[in-house]
Design a protein around this motif. Sequence first.
Motif, PDB file in Angstrom:
ATOM      1  N   TYR A  44      -9.185 -15.156  14.127  1.00  0.00           N
ATOM      2  CA  TYR A  44      -9.241 -16.233  13.164  1.00  0.00           C
ATOM      3  C   TYR A  44      -9.883 -15.639  11.708  1.00  0.00           C
ATOM      4  O   TYR A  44      -9.446 -15.736  10.796  1.00  0.00           O
ATOM      5  CB  TYR A  44      -9.687 -17.337  13.342  1.00  0.00           C
ATOM      6  N   GLU A  45     -11.119 -15.058  11.989  1.00  0.00           N
ATOM      7  CA  GLU A  45     -11.993 -14.708  11.039  1.00  0.00           C
ATOM      8  C   GLU A  45     -11.403 -13.348  10.179  1.00  0.00           C
ATOM      9  O   GLU A  45     -11.496 -13.326   8.882  1.00  0.00           O
ATOM     10  CB  GLU A  45     -13.336 -14.510  11.634  1.00  0.00           C
ATOM     11  N   ALA A  46     -10.820 -12.543  10.912  1.00  0.00           N
ATOM     12  CA  ALA A  46     -10.315 -11.623  10.259  1.00  0.00           C
ATOM     13  C   ALA A  46      -9.127 -11.851   9.418  1.00  0.00           C
ATOM     14  O   ALA A  46      -8.955 -11.285   8.113  1.00  0.00           O
ATOM     15  CB  ALA A  46      -9.820 -10.321  11.153  1.00  0.00           C
ATOM     16  N   THR A  47      -8.524 -12.916   9.779  1.00  0.00           N
ATOM     17  CA  THR A  47      -7.185 -13.406   9.086  1.00  0.00           C
ATOM     18  C   THR A  47      -7.771 -14.035   7.846  1.00  0.00           C
ATOM     19  O   THR A  47      -7.088 -13.916   6.672  1.00  0.00           O
ATOM     20  CB  THR A  47      -6.312 -14.167   9.834  1.00  0.00           C
ATOM     21  N   ALA A  48      -8.809 -14.929   7.884  1.00  0.00           N
ATOM     22  CA  ALA A  48      -9.157 -15.725   6.687  1.00  0.00           C
ATOM     23  C   ALA A  48      -9.907 -14.805   5.895  1.00  0.00           C
ATOM     24  O   ALA A  48      -9.578 -14.904   4.519  1.00  0.00           O
ATOM     25  CB  ALA A  48     -10.522 -16.609   7.292  1.00  0.00           C
ATOM     26  N   LEU A  49     -10.325 -13.597   6.245  1.00  0.00           N
ATOM     27  CA  LEU A  49     -11.045 -12.422   5.457  1.00  0.00           C
ATOM     28  C   LEU A  49     -10.129 -12.027   4.861  1.00  0.00           C
ATOM     29  O   LEU A  49     -10.033 -11.441   3.491  1.00  0.00           O
ATOM     30  CB  LEU A  49     -11.980 -11.733   6.236  1.00  0.00           C
ATOM     31  N   MET A  50      -8.855 -11.542   5.338  1.00  0.00           N
ATOM     32  CA  MET A  50      -7.663 -10.954   4.563  1.00  0.00           C
ATOM     33  C   MET A  50      -7.254 -12.008   3.633  1.00  0.00           C
ATOM     34  O   MET A  50      -7.033 -11.411   2.373  1.00  0.00           O
ATOM     35  CB  MET A  50      -6.608 -10.743   5.635  1.00  0.00           C
ATOM     36  N   CYS A  79       3.265  -1.030  -2.266  1.00  0.00           N
ATOM     37  CA  CYS A  79       2.584  -2.033  -1.387  1.00  0.00           C
ATOM     38  C   CYS A  79       1.219  -2.212  -1.774  1.00  0.00           C
ATOM     39  O   CYS A  79       0.591  -1.419  -2.513  1.00  0.00           O
ATOM     40  CB  CYS A  79       2.410  -1.634   0.113  1.00  0.00           C
ATOM     41  N   VAL A  80       0.607  -3.449  -1.378  1.00  0.00           N
ATOM     42  CA  VAL A  80      -0.507  -3.779  -1.640  1.00  0.00           C
ATOM     43  C   VAL A  80      -1.301  -4.280  -0.188  1.00  0.00           C
ATOM     44  O   VAL A  80      -1.178  -5.301   0.067  1.00  0.00           O
ATOM     45  CB  VAL A  80      -0.801  -4.847  -2.812  1.00  0.00           C
ATOM     46  N   PRO A  81      -1.823  -3.248   0.409  1.00  0.00           N
ATOM     47  CA  PRO A  81      -2.513  -3.815   1.744  1.00  0.00           C
ATOM     48  C   PRO A  81      -3.560  -4.612   1.421  1.00  0.00           C
ATOM     49  O   PRO A  81      -4.656  -4.129   0.703  1.00  0.00           O
ATOM     50  CB  PRO A  81      -2.804  -2.640   2.504  1.00  0.00           C
ATOM     51  N   ALA A  82      -3.634  -5.987   2.367  1.00  0.00           N
ATOM     52  CA  ALA A  82      -4.870  -6.717   2.012  1.00  0.00           C
ATOM     53  C   ALA A  82      -5.626  -6.687   3.533  1.00  0.00           C
ATOM     54  O   ALA A  82      -4.922  -6.955   4.441  1.00  0.00           O
ATOM     55  CB  ALA A  82      -4.797  -8.202   1.738  1.00  0.00           C
ATOM     56  N   ILE A  83      -6.973  -6.324   3.701  1.00  0.00           N
ATOM     57  CA  ILE A  83      -7.547  -6.267   4.918  1.00  0.00           C
ATOM     58  C   ILE A  83      -8.692  -7.044   5.144  1.00  0.00           C
ATOM     59  O   ILE A  83      -9.530  -6.941   4.166  1.00  0.00           O
ATOM     60  CB  ILE A  83      -7.958  -4.450   5.065  1.00  0.00           C
ATOM     61  N   ILE A 107      10.248   1.009  -3.985  1.00  0.00           N
ATOM     62  CA  ILE A 107      11.610   0.837  -2.954  1.00  0.00           C
ATOM     63  C   ILE A 107      12.213   2.114  -2.344  1.00  0.00           C
ATOM     64  O   ILE A 107      13.427   2.172  -2.149  1.00  0.00           O
ATOM     65  CB  ILE A 107      12.585   0.130  -3.949  1.00  0.00           C
ATOM     66  N   GLY A 108      11.266   2.967  -1.781  1.00  0.00           N
ATOM     67  CA  GLY A 108      11.637   4.087  -0.861  1.00  0.00           C
ATOM     68  C   GLY A 108      12.220   5.309  -1.777  1.00  0.00           C
ATOM     69  O   GLY A 108      12.741   6.056  -1.279  1.00  0.00           O
ATOM     70  N   LEU A 109      12.002   5.005  -3.128  1.00  0.00           N
ATOM     71  CA  LEU A 109      12.948   6.124  -3.780  1.00  0.00           C
ATOM     72  C   LEU A 109      11.936   7.461  -3.862  1.00  0.00           C
ATOM     73  O   LEU A 109      12.373   8.307  -4.731  1.00  0.00           O
ATOM     74  CB  LEU A 109      13.178   5.582  -5.095  1.00  0.00           C
ATOM     75  N   GLY A 110      10.787   7.419  -3.426  1.00  0.00           N
ATOM     76  CA  GLY A 110      10.024   8.695  -3.541  1.00  0.00           C
ATOM     77  C   GLY A 110       9.019   8.691  -4.499  1.00  0.00           C
ATOM     78  O   GLY A 110       9.190   7.887  -5.439  1.00  0.00           O
ATOM     79  N   GLY A 111       8.128   9.610  -4.550  1.00  0.00           N
ATOM     80  CA  GLY A 111       7.367   9.730  -5.833  1.00  0.00           C
ATOM     81  C   GLY A 111       5.915   9.309  -5.459  1.00  0.00           C
ATOM     82  O   GLY A 111       5.564   9.455  -4.394  1.00  0.00           O
ATOM     83  N   ARG A 112       4.976   8.947  -6.599  1.00  0.00           N
ATOM     84  CA  ARG A 112       3.937   9.404  -6.395  1.00  0.00           C
ATOM     85  C   ARG A 112       3.014   7.835  -6.124  1.00  0.00           C
ATOM     86  O   ARG A 112       2.017   7.518  -5.775  1.00  0.00           O
ATOM     87  CB  ARG A 112       3.076   9.855  -7.636  1.00  0.00           C
ATOM     88  N   THR A 113       3.897   6.517  -6.344  1.00  0.00           N
ATOM     89  CA  THR A 113       3.465   5.434  -6.339  1.00  0.00           C
ATOM     90  C   THR A 113       3.946   4.645  -5.105  1.00  0.00           C
ATOM     91  O   THR A 113       4.903   3.748  -5.108  1.00  0.00           O
ATOM     92  CB  THR A 113       3.788   4.529  -7.722  1.00  0.00           C
ATOM     93  N   THR A 114       3.029   4.673  -3.836  1.00  0.00           N
ATOM     94  CA  THR A 114       3.619   3.967  -2.694  1.00  0.00           C
ATOM     95  C   THR A 114       2.779   2.768  -2.504  1.00  0.00           C
ATOM     96  O   THR A 114       3.019   1.661  -1.921  1.00  0.00           O
ATOM     97  CB  THR A 114       3.669   4.822  -1.388  1.00  0.00           C
ATOM     98  N   ALA A 115       1.339   2.582  -2.888  1.00  0.00           N
ATOM     99  CA  ALA A 115       0.482   1.534  -2.944  1.00  0.00           C
ATOM    100  C   ALA A 115      -0.049   1.517  -4.361  1.00  0.00           C
ATOM    101  O   ALA A 115      -0.598   2.416  -4.935  1.00  0.00           O
ATOM    102  CB  ALA A 115      -0.673   2.011  -1.953  1.00  0.00           C
ATOM    103  N   LEU A 116      -0.347   0.337  -4.720  1.00  0.00           N
ATOM    104  CA  LEU A 116      -0.670  -0.230  -6.128  1.00  0.00           C
ATOM    105  C   LEU A 116      -2.279  -0.017  -6.036  1.00  0.00           C
ATOM    106  O   LEU A 116      -3.072   0.159  -6.794  1.00  0.00           O
ATOM    107  CB  LEU A 116      -0.234  -1.218  -6.500  1.00  0.00           C
ATOM    108  N   GLY A 117      -2.873  -0.332  -4.754  1.00  0.00           N
ATOM    109  CA  GLY A 117      -4.140  -0.430  -4.554  1.00  0.00           C
ATOM    110  C   GLY A 117      -4.495  -0.925  -3.345  1.00  0.00           C
ATOM    111  O   GLY A 117      -3.492  -1.290  -2.577  1.00  0.00           O
ATOM    112  N   ALA A 118      -5.686  -1.322  -2.746  1.00  0.00           N
ATOM    113  CA  ALA A 118      -5.624  -2.038  -1.367  1.00  0.00           C
ATOM    114  C   ALA A 118      -6.965  -2.964  -1.688  1.00  0.00           C
ATOM    115  O   ALA A 118      -7.775  -2.811  -2.780  1.00  0.00           O
ATOM    116  CB  ALA A 118      -6.176  -0.977  -0.491  1.00  0.00           C
ATOM    117  N   PHE A 119      -7.070  -4.008  -0.940  1.00  0.00           N
ATOM    118  CA  PHE A 119      -8.111  -5.085  -0.998  1.00  0.00           C
ATOM    119  C   PHE A 119      -8.482  -5.367   0.221  1.00  0.00           C
ATOM    120  O   PHE A 119      -8.068  -5.432   1.307  1.00  0.00           O
ATOM    121  CB  PHE A 119      -7.377  -6.577  -1.645  1.00  0.00           C
TER     122      PHE A 119
END
Length: 301
Positions: free
Chosen positions: A220-226, A209-213, A257-269
């Motif tokens: 409205y402003e929080a969504t525009a910032l996302m 995943c890549v969470p954008a926050i 794809i839920g297979l386990g391991g070290r990579t659940t998030a590539l980064g966050a914005f």
Amino acid sequence: MEHRYSELGKWSEDIVIEKGKVIGLVKNAVIRASTTFREDQVKVYENAIEGETNEASRWALESILRNAALSERKHSYPLCNDTGTPHLYVEIGENAQLPPGVFPAIVDGVRRGLRDLPARPMAVKGEPMERIEQTKGLYKDPGMLVPGPPVIENIPGRQIHITVIMLGGGPELRSKTYRIYHSKNAENLLEETTRWALEEVARLGCTPCVPAIGIGRTHYEATALMLRAMRYGRFDRQSRWETKIAETINRSGVGPIGLGGRTTALGAFLEIGPQRASGARIVCMRLGCCYDPRRATVTIE
Ligand code: SF4
């Protein structure tokens, strides 16, 4: 570029070329956003593959990267069958002159891009209540999918930047905009936001995943910032806070794809806007999927 227009305020003979240019640029941006990984996206996958110890997860990451390379080579082969809803982030220079009709030209460019891609037909027919219930079915024409309301930002200079961002449906189901009481501690706020992501990440399916926050004063402003976070976020320029969010999600062990391991998030914005005198902050967290952010920017001088 000189913008000339007739007294009637329509595109004149001279401006037809310029209007065509805007349409063409935006059309290509839709196709590029939907088919092409940027350099930092390729690199973050390569690094993840190198660091992944789970064999099945490594295979999943390699498959995503192979699919992206094929998509870019064919240039009309979307990264994902859910080609998403186009959203526009438009930055207008304070000294830029907007020719009349520029917005219809941008929307026309989006329409043509969706047709040429071709995007999956996803526009719902009917009156408002019928659209909610989907009783009238779908338009066959992918170009009937109108873009979401644009975010407009004022920037220095004379240029206009138009960023097309394609938002897939899966992340929309896993996202949240709500208030968080900060208790005068920014870290508390980010921990709570990360908890939102952790609650949903196993159900996203299309990980990593890549969470954008976005954090602002209103929903409205929080969504525009996302959306701004999706427009500017880069995997090779992660702040301390973005790194911390991604590392915490990675410790969940959900994996590609839920297979386990070290990579659940590539980064966050993360984008933090102005705040108001209050104990609460409004946070928008969009849990982006493995192809996010699907974006491309074009510039008009
Ligand atoms: S979550 Fe992302 S990768 Fe999965 S189907 Fe939706 S757009 Fe495609």
